[in-house]
Design a protein around this motif. Structure first.
Motif, short mmCIF file in Angstrom:
data_model
loop_
_atom_site.label_atom_id
_atom_site.label_comp_id
_atom_site.label_asym_id
_atom_site.label_seq_id
_atom_site.Cartn_x
_atom_site.Cartn_y
_atom_site.Cartn_z
N ALA A 24 -3.72 7.55 -7.94
CA ALA A 24 -2.81 7.18 -9.03
C ALA A 24 -1.68 6.29 -8.52
CB ALA A 24 -2.25 8.43 -9.69
N ALA A 25 -1.17 6.59 -7.32
CA ALA A 25 -0.10 5.77 -6.75
C ALA A 25 -0.58 4.35 -6.49
CB ALA A 25 0.40 6.41 -5.46
N ILE A 80 0.85 -1.19 0.00
CA ILE A 80 0.00 0.00 0.00
C ILE A 80 0.89 1.25 0.00
CG2 ILE A 80 -1.66 1.35 1.34
CD1 ILE A 80 -2.95 -1.06 0.15
N PRO A 81 0.70 2.18 -0.93
CA PRO A 81 1.50 3.41 -0.91
C PRO A 81 1.32 4.16 0.41
CG PRO A 81 0.29 3.21 -2.98
CD PRO A 81 -0.24 2.14 -2.07
N ASP A 82 2.40 4.68 0.94
CA ASP A 82 2.40 5.34 2.25
C ASP A 82 2.21 6.85 2.08
OD1 ASP A 82 2.77 6.27 4.81
OD2 ASP A 82 4.78 5.41 5.07
N SER A 83 1.01 7.33 2.31
CA SER A 83 0.72 8.74 2.09
C SER A 83 1.51 9.65 3.03
CB SER A 83 -0.78 9.01 2.23
OG SER A 83 -1.29 8.51 3.45
N LEU A 115 -1.03 -1.62 -8.30
CA LEU A 115 -1.91 -2.74 -8.69
C LEU A 115 -1.46 -3.44 -9.96
CD1 LEU A 115 -5.38 -1.15 -7.90
CD2 LEU A 115 -4.49 -3.27 -6.89
N GLN A 116 -0.64 -2.78 -10.75
CA GLN A 116 -0.27 -3.34 -12.05
C GLN A 116 0.56 -4.62 -11.95
OE1 GLN A 116 -2.01 -1.91 -14.51
NE2 GLN A 116 -2.68 -0.72 -12.72
N SER A 117 1.08 -4.92 -10.80
CA SER A 117 1.85 -6.16 -10.63
C SER A 117 1.12 -7.20 -9.77
CB SER A 117 3.21 -5.84 -10.00
OG SER A 117 3.05 -5.23 -8.73
N GLU A 118 -0.19 -6.98 -9.54
CA GLU A 118 -0.96 -7.91 -8.72
C GLU A 118 -1.74 -8.89 -9.60
OE1 GLU A 118 -1.00 -8.41 -5.41
OE2 GLU A 118 0.66 -6.98 -5.40
N PRO A 119 -1.40 -10.18 -9.59
CA PRO A 119 -2.06 -11.14 -10.49
C PRO A 119 -3.58 -11.20 -10.32
CG PRO A 119 -0.07 -12.09 -9.55
CD PRO A 119 -0.29 -10.79 -8.84
N ALA A 120 -4.07 -11.15 -9.08
CA ALA A 120 -5.52 -11.24 -8.87
C ALA A 120 -6.24 -10.05 -9.48
CB ALA A 120 -5.83 -11.35 -7.38
N TYR A 121 -5.65 -8.88 -9.32
CA TYR A 121 -6.23 -7.67 -9.93
C TYR A 121 -6.23 -7.80 -11.45
CZ TYR A 121 -6.18 -3.03 -12.02
OH TYR A 121 -6.42 -1.95 -12.84
#
Length: 284
Positions: free
Chosen positions: A233-234, A58-61, A239-245
Motif C-alpha cells: 500500500a505504501a 521507494i518506501p523504507d520498510s 506511485l500516484q505522482s509518477e508520470p510514467a506509471y
C-alpha cells in the motif's frame, strides 16, 4: 640520415605499443546499459525489470515497520501456522505454489480470473508493463527490513515442507519479514483495481488471498504478510505522482475495456481457482 630518423621514431613507436598493451591489460568490460526488453519493459539486465520509482522514492520498510514479534507476542503467528500446515496436499496448497511463481510470462495472468480478462503482452501490453514494473518497486520496498531483521522463515523451525521445495535453499538465507510476495500481490491488486474499478472488490480479495498463500506455502509468518500488505500500500501511494506509471495506467484502462468488449476471458480454470481460494485460510 635515414638511420637517424628511424632511430628517433623507434622510442615513440615503443611508447605507443607499450601504452596500447597496458590499456589492454587494465581494461574492464563495460557493463551493458539498461535497455528495453522485447516486451517493451526497461530492464537492468535480462529478466530484471526496472520499476517506476527512483531509489529515493521507494518506501523504507526498515524505517516504517516495527520489529517482528517475538516470544509470547508471536502467538498469532504460531496459531495461524498450525492451521496452515493442515492445508498441505489440498487444492489450496497447490494454489499457493502457483502464486509463488513471479517469473514472466507465467506470472502475468495470476490476477486474470479476478480481473475477468486474460493478460498477455500481445493484447494487453500496458497492463503487462504495469505488472512487471510495479513488481520491481514492491520488491525493493521490503528489502531494508528484510536485511535489518533477518527473521527466519517458518519452515526452518517447523521442519514441514513448503509448496516450493526448489526454492528452500535460497529462502533459508532470505529474511522472512516482511513478505515481498505479499507486497507485490497487494500492489498488483491496487493497481489493477485502479485500472478496472468495476472489478475492485474481487481484485482486492485476490490480493489478500495472494498474501495468505505465503502462509499456506509455509514460507512466511502471518505478521510477515500483514506488514507486506502495508508496504504494498505504501508503494502504491508513492506511485500516484509518477508520470510514467500514470500514463501506463491510463493506457491499461483503455486496453482492458477493449479486451473485455472483445470477449478476451481468462485462459485458466477460474472455477477451480475460486474453489481453492475458498478453503479456510491461515492468515485472515
Amino acid at each position: 640520415m635515414h638511420r637517424t630518423a628511424q632511430a628517433r621514431r623507434r622510442p615513440v613507436l615503443v611508447l605507443v605499443l607499450l601504452a596500447t598493451a597496458l590499456a589492454g591489460c587494465s581494461a574492464r568490460p563495460t557493463p551493458p546499459a539498461p535497455g528495453l526488453a522485447a516486451d517493451g519493459v526497461p530492464e537492468s539486465r535480462p529478466g530484471r525489470a526496472i520499476g517506476y520509482l527512483a531509489d529515493d522514492a521507494i518506501p523504507d520498510s526498515a524505517a516504517l515497520l516495527p520489529p517482528p514479534p517475538a516470544g509470547e507476542a508471536a502467538g498469532l503467528d504460531q496459531a495461524r501456522m498450525r492451521a496452515a500446515l493442515a492445508l498441505r496436499d489440498t487444492p489450496r496448497f497447490a494454489q499457493a505454489a502457483v502464486d509463488a511463481d513471479l517469473d514472466f510470462p507465467q506470472a502475468a495472468p495470476l490476477f486474470a480470473c479476478a480481473l475477468g480478462v486474460e493478460i498477455d503482452v500481445a493484447h494487453t501490453p500496458a497492463t503487462w508493463r504495469l505488472l512487471r514494473r510495479t513488481l520491481a518497486d514492491a520488491a525493493r520496498s521490503t528489502r531494508t527490513a528484510k536485511d535489518l531483521y533477518k527473521r527466519p522463515r517458518p519452515f526452518l523451525s517447523n521442519k514441514a515442507p513448503t509448496c516450493t521445495p526448489e526454492d528452500e535453499a535460497d529462502l533459508a538465507h532470505s529474511g522472512s519479514y516482511p513478505s515481498g510476495h505479499t507486497a507485490i500481490g497487494t500492489l498488483w491488486s491496487l493497481v489493477l483495481a485502479s485500472a478496472a474499478p468495476e472489478r475492485g472488490d474481487t481484485l482486492l480479495a485476490r490480493g489478500r488471498a495472494f498474501g495468505e498463500s505465503r502462509v499456506v506455502c509455509n514460507v512466511h509468518w502471518t505478521t510477515d504478510v500483514i506488514e507486506g500488505q502495508f508496504m504494498g500500500a505504501a508503494t502504491f501511494a508513492r506511485l500516484q505522482s509518477e508520470p510514467a506509471y500514470l500514463a501506463d495506467l491510463d493506457a491499461a484502462r483503455r486496453e482492458l475495456a477493449a479486451a473485455r468488449a472483445a470477449g478476451r476471458v481468462p485462459a485458466r480454470d477460474c472455477a477451480a481457482e475460486a474453489a481453492a481460494l475458498a478453503m479456510p485460510a491461515a492468515a485472515g
